[in-house]
Design an enzyme around this catalytic site. Structure first.
Site, short mmCIF file in Angstrom:
data_model
loop_
_atom_site.label_atom_id
_atom_site.label_comp_id
_atom_site.label_asym_id
_atom_site.label_seq_id
_atom_site.Cartn_x
_atom_site.Cartn_y
_atom_site.Cartn_z
N SER A 140 132.17 2.25 -113.32
CA SER A 140 130.73 2.89 -113.18
C SER A 140 129.71 1.86 -113.69
O SER A 140 130.01 1.38 -115.04
CB SER A 140 130.81 4.02 -113.26
OG SER A 140 129.22 4.54 -113.37
N TYR A 153 130.94 9.99 -120.38
CA TYR A 153 131.70 9.17 -118.98
C TYR A 153 131.38 7.65 -119.30
O TYR A 153 132.22 6.95 -118.77
CB TYR A 153 130.40 9.66 -118.00
CG TYR A 153 130.65 9.08 -116.36
CD1 TYR A 153 131.72 9.80 -115.80
CD2 TYR A 153 129.98 8.18 -116.13
CE1 TYR A 153 131.93 9.11 -114.53
CE2 TYR A 153 130.07 7.62 -114.57
CZ TYR A 153 131.15 8.18 -114.00
OH TYR A 153 131.11 7.71 -112.89
#
Ligand code: NAP
Length: 242
Positions: A140, A153
């Site tokens: 990501s 994350y």
């Protein structure tokens, strides 16, 4: 028969990747956690398009489940191996660090980062023995740039990026490549709580991306055509500064 495993293949980006790999001639093993209806829809779409595959339910964050299911597959397919692995399963549980509970930290690390480790370790040996394999890790923008509210994350995805670079150096001699694809904002269930109108102003291409636009790059990295690319992180983010 050539086999590809897509973790989190039931929905969103994983579904688009499953369809892409099927289109490329792979028998697709669609992993999912619990959403059997969505997983069946993905398999149905593959079959409608003339492809083939099957569902493979396990929790990537649970070592015993990963090993049990993949060992059973190997026993039933002694002559074959899974030559393409897409580590796509992922979750986010966003909050500021000061409010972050242990559970939010560990759940995100366990699924994203430990999941990558458990599944890859199970399949890598056969790729090395056969001297061919493709591993693509879906990371990501958050793991490259770091995003506030996503410390867990960002840490997980950043960890996979570093692992991708290290692993590429371990396995290159055996003609097995490992790369990462870093999406920005892609329209899936994961981003349905985000206001596209607000966020698109940050994106040079002025819109969220579609899962198919990520799958296209993954398909290339999973193919023989990407033979001289390893340890790379390719962004698919509409031009967001990384
Ligand atoms: P999604 O629509 O929420 O789908 C998540 C998928 O992962 C589902 O198939 C889900 O299975 C599976 N999954 C979740 N936890 C799992 C576990 N413990 N074991 C096995 N499977 C599990 O997500 P997405 O947006 O397609 O995201 C796919 C990947 O891209 C993730 O790694 C995500 O971090 C990354 N990503 C997404 C975006 C974005 O904008 N969407 C941006 C950057 C990176 P069930 O259907 O059974 O729940």
């Amino acid at each position: 028969m050539k086999y590809a495993l897509i973790t989190g293949g039931s929905r969103g980006i994983g579904r688009a990747i499953s369809l892409k790999l099927s289109e490329m001639g792979y028998y697709v093993l669609i992993n999912f956690l619990s959403n059997i209806k969505e997983a069946e829809t993905t398999l149905g779409l593959i079959k409608d398009a003339g492809g083939s595959g099957e569902l493979m339910q396990f929790d990537v964050s649970k070592q015993d489940e990963v090993e049990k299911v993949l060992e059973a597959w190997k026993k039933q397919h002694e002559e074959q191996y899974i030559e393409v692995l897409i580590n796509n399963a992922g979750i986010r549980k966003d909050t500021l660090l000061i409010w972050m509970e242990n559970e939010q930290w560990f759940d995100v690390l366990n699924t994203n980062l430990n999941g990558f480790f458990f599944v890859t370790r199970m399949l890598l040996k056969d790729m090395l023995i056969k001297k061919y394999g493709r591993i693509v890790n879906i990371v990501s923008l958050s793991g490259i740039k770091g995003l506030p509210g996503q410390i867990n994350y960002s840490a997980a995805k950043g960890g996979i990026i570093a692992a991708t670079k290290a692993l590429a150096q371990e396995i290159g001699k055996k003609k097995v490549t490992v790369n990462a694809v870093a999406p920005g904002f892609i329209r899936t269930d994961m981003t349905e709580d985000l206001n596209e109108k607000e966020f698109k102003q940050l994106i040079p291409l002025n819109r969220f991306g579609n899962p198919e636009e990520v799958a296209e790059v993954v398909g290339f990295l999973a193919s023989e055509k990407s033979s001289y690319i390893t340890g790379e992180v390719i962004s698919v983010n509409g031009g967001l500064y990384t």
